[in-house]
Motif scaffolding. Structure first.
Motif, PDB file in Angstrom:
ATOM      1  N   PHE A 130       0.844  -1.196   0.000  1.00 57.21           N
ATOM      2  CA  PHE A 130       0.000   0.000   0.000  1.00 57.21           C
ATOM      3  C   PHE A 130       0.882   1.251   0.000  1.00 57.21           C
ATOM      4  CE2 PHE A 130      -2.373   3.358   2.208  1.00 57.21           C
ATOM      5  CZ  PHE A 130      -3.590   3.349   1.529  1.00 57.21           C
ATOM      6  N   GLY A 131       1.935   1.226   0.804  1.00 56.63           N
ATOM      7  CA  GLY A 131       2.802   2.399   0.928  1.00 56.63           C
ATOM      8  C   GLY A 131       3.558   2.717  -0.344  1.00 56.63           C
ATOM      9  N   THR A 132       4.035   1.690  -1.039  1.00 53.80           N
ATOM     10  CA  THR A 132       4.805   1.907  -2.264  1.00 53.80           C
ATOM     11  C   THR A 132       3.900   2.114  -3.472  1.00 53.80           C
ATOM     12  OG1 THR A 132       6.610   0.540  -1.396  1.00 53.80           O
ATOM     13  CG2 THR A 132       6.547   0.900  -3.784  1.00 53.80           C
ATOM     14  N   ASN A 133       3.000   1.161  -3.691  1.00 53.28           N
ATOM     15  CA  ASN A 133       2.164   1.207  -4.893  1.00 53.28           C
ATOM     16  C   ASN A 133       1.182   2.367  -4.889  1.00 53.28           C
ATOM     17  OD1 ASN A 133       3.492  -1.177  -5.472  1.00 53.28           O
ATOM     18  ND2 ASN A 133       1.727  -2.497  -5.162  1.00 53.28           N
ATOM     19  N   HIS A 134       0.611   2.653  -3.718  1.00 50.09           N
ATOM     20  CA  HIS A 134      -0.380   3.733  -3.655  1.00 50.09           C
ATOM     21  C   HIS A 134       0.194   5.020  -3.071  1.00 50.09           C
ATOM     22  CE1 HIS A 134      -3.920   6.125  -3.058  1.00 50.09           C
ATOM     23  NE2 HIS A 134      -3.769   6.087  -1.737  1.00 50.09           N
ATOM     24  N   MET A 135       0.654   4.982  -1.830  1.00 46.97           N
ATOM     25  CA  MET A 135       1.033   6.232  -1.162  1.00 46.97           C
ATOM     26  C   MET A 135       2.228   6.916  -1.821  1.00 46.97           C
ATOM     27  SD  MET A 135      -1.150   7.078   1.115  1.00 46.97           S
ATOM     28  CE  MET A 135      -0.166   8.481   1.653  1.00 46.97           C
ATOM     29  N   GLY A 136       3.201   6.146  -2.291  1.00 53.17           N
ATOM     30  CA  GLY A 136       4.328   6.766  -2.987  1.00 53.17           C
ATOM     31  C   GLY A 136       3.880   7.514  -4.222  1.00 53.17           C
ATOM     32  N   HIS A 137       2.998   6.877  -4.997  1.00 56.33           N
ATOM     33  CA  HIS A 137       2.485   7.535  -6.198  1.00 56.33           C
ATOM     34  C   HIS A 137       1.514   8.664  -5.861  1.00 56.33           C
ATOM     35  CE1 HIS A 137       3.729   3.813  -8.586  1.00 56.33           C
ATOM     36  NE2 HIS A 137       4.330   4.831  -9.182  1.00 56.33           N
TER      37      HIS A 137
END
Length: 325
Positions: A130-137
């Motif tokens: 969630f943190g990389t795929n969504h929140m980072g983007h």
């Protein structure tokens, strides 16, 4: 948008069309694009096709040396920047630099991602997928909004997946703090988040004529599978026990050059004008999932990723998480 808006355009492109063929004849000369994960797998093929069409492409990379090596073969204007989607400070630094350096941004392709990895935490303790795929983007896109808002017709493409069918947003425990971690549920939630993000973003780009879409690129063998063992891929039906590609995969999987085609179609097709936030697959708008179809696991879109209220709810949660990071 709503699930009722998921109506194919009859684009005319077969599912296994090469990405370069999708954008052939479309005038992209002088356009500027940012492609995350643009130095491996379908991201590299996305960059190759765009650069070949005259686009200046900027690739933010966690591993600059690897990115520059992989992109050295691409003939055209491609640049590498420093950014790690799991490090919000670096994401903000990259976005700020782009806002300072660029006058416009025609395409933002949020392509990078991780899949089915062991439990890990990024940022201030976010579940890593969630943190990389969504929140980072999410952080990257919010940081680039000054450019996107002032660029007429800007488009943002978020790579989702048929994996979204595995899980809606786990609203009461997004970070798996109390729920036993399941790597596929976490991946499914992240891919649902990518689609809901595009839904909500489309409304925020409307005033400037911008559009946002989510896409399922299809099954492709890329470094995305790096966390899966041979045994797991055999069980999934992707590989034979000797590591060779299964007959199922040969029939259904795409090459990386074909895997970037839906991304490029969503980024450029005039058929998507007036259709903000839709979920696309196989070079067209995806149909709603048919629960009676034996292919329902592999194609179609679930209603919960087309829900405006859910998209806005996730946007508010994401803003709050980002503010605390």
């Amino acid at each position: 948008m709503a699930i009722a808006d998921q109506i194919p355009t009859e684009s005319g492109f077969p599912a296994k069309t090469d990405g370069a063929d999708v954008i052939k004849g479309i005038d992209l000369a002088g356009k500027i694009a940012i492609v995350t994960g643009g130095y491996s797998g379908i991201g590299l093929e996305t960059v190759r096709a765009l650069v070949g069409a005259g686009v200046t492409v900027i690739v933010p990379a966690r591993n600059r040396e690897k990115a520059e090596s992989n992109l050295a073969e691409v003939d055209g204007d491609v640049q590498v920047g420093d950014m790690d989607l799991g490090d919000i400070v670096s994401v903000r630094r990259f976005a700020d630099a782009m806002v300072d350096q660029l006058d416009s941004l025609d395409l933002l392709i949020n392509n990078a991602g991780i899949m089915a990895c062991p439990e890990a935490r990024v940022g201030p303790g976010w579940e890593s997928q969630f943190g990389t795929n969504h929140m980072g983007h999410f952080a990257l896109t919010v940081g680039l909004m000054p450019l996107l808002e002032k660029t007429p017709g800007a488009r943002v493409v978020a790579l989702s997946s048929t994996g979204h069918k595995r899980s809606d947003i786990q609203w009461d425990d997004i970070q798996f703090e109390n729920t036993p971690y399941d790597k596929w549920d976490a991946y499914g939630q992240a891919k649902t988040a990518n689609a809901l993000f595009a839904n909500a973003l489309s409304r925020r780009l409307k005033a400037g004529g911008g559009l946002a879409f989510s896409v399922h690129p299809g099954g492709i063998f890329t470094p995305l599978q790096r966390h899966l063992s041979l045994e797991e891929q055999v069980e999934l039906g992707w590989l034979n026990e000797d590591g060779s590609m299964s007959e199922l995969a040969k029939m259904g999987f795409k090459t990386p050059a074909q895997g970037c085609s839906t991304t490029l179609w969503a980024a450029t097709s005039p058929r998507l004008e007036g259709k903000p936030g839709v979920y696309c697959e196989d070079c067209d708008i995806a149909v709603p999932t048919d629960p009676q179809s034996p292919m329902s696991r592999f194609m179609g879109v679930e209603a919960y990723v087309c829900d405006d209220d859910a998209a806005e709810r996730l946007w508010v949660i994401s803003e709050k998480l980002l503010a605390e990071a």
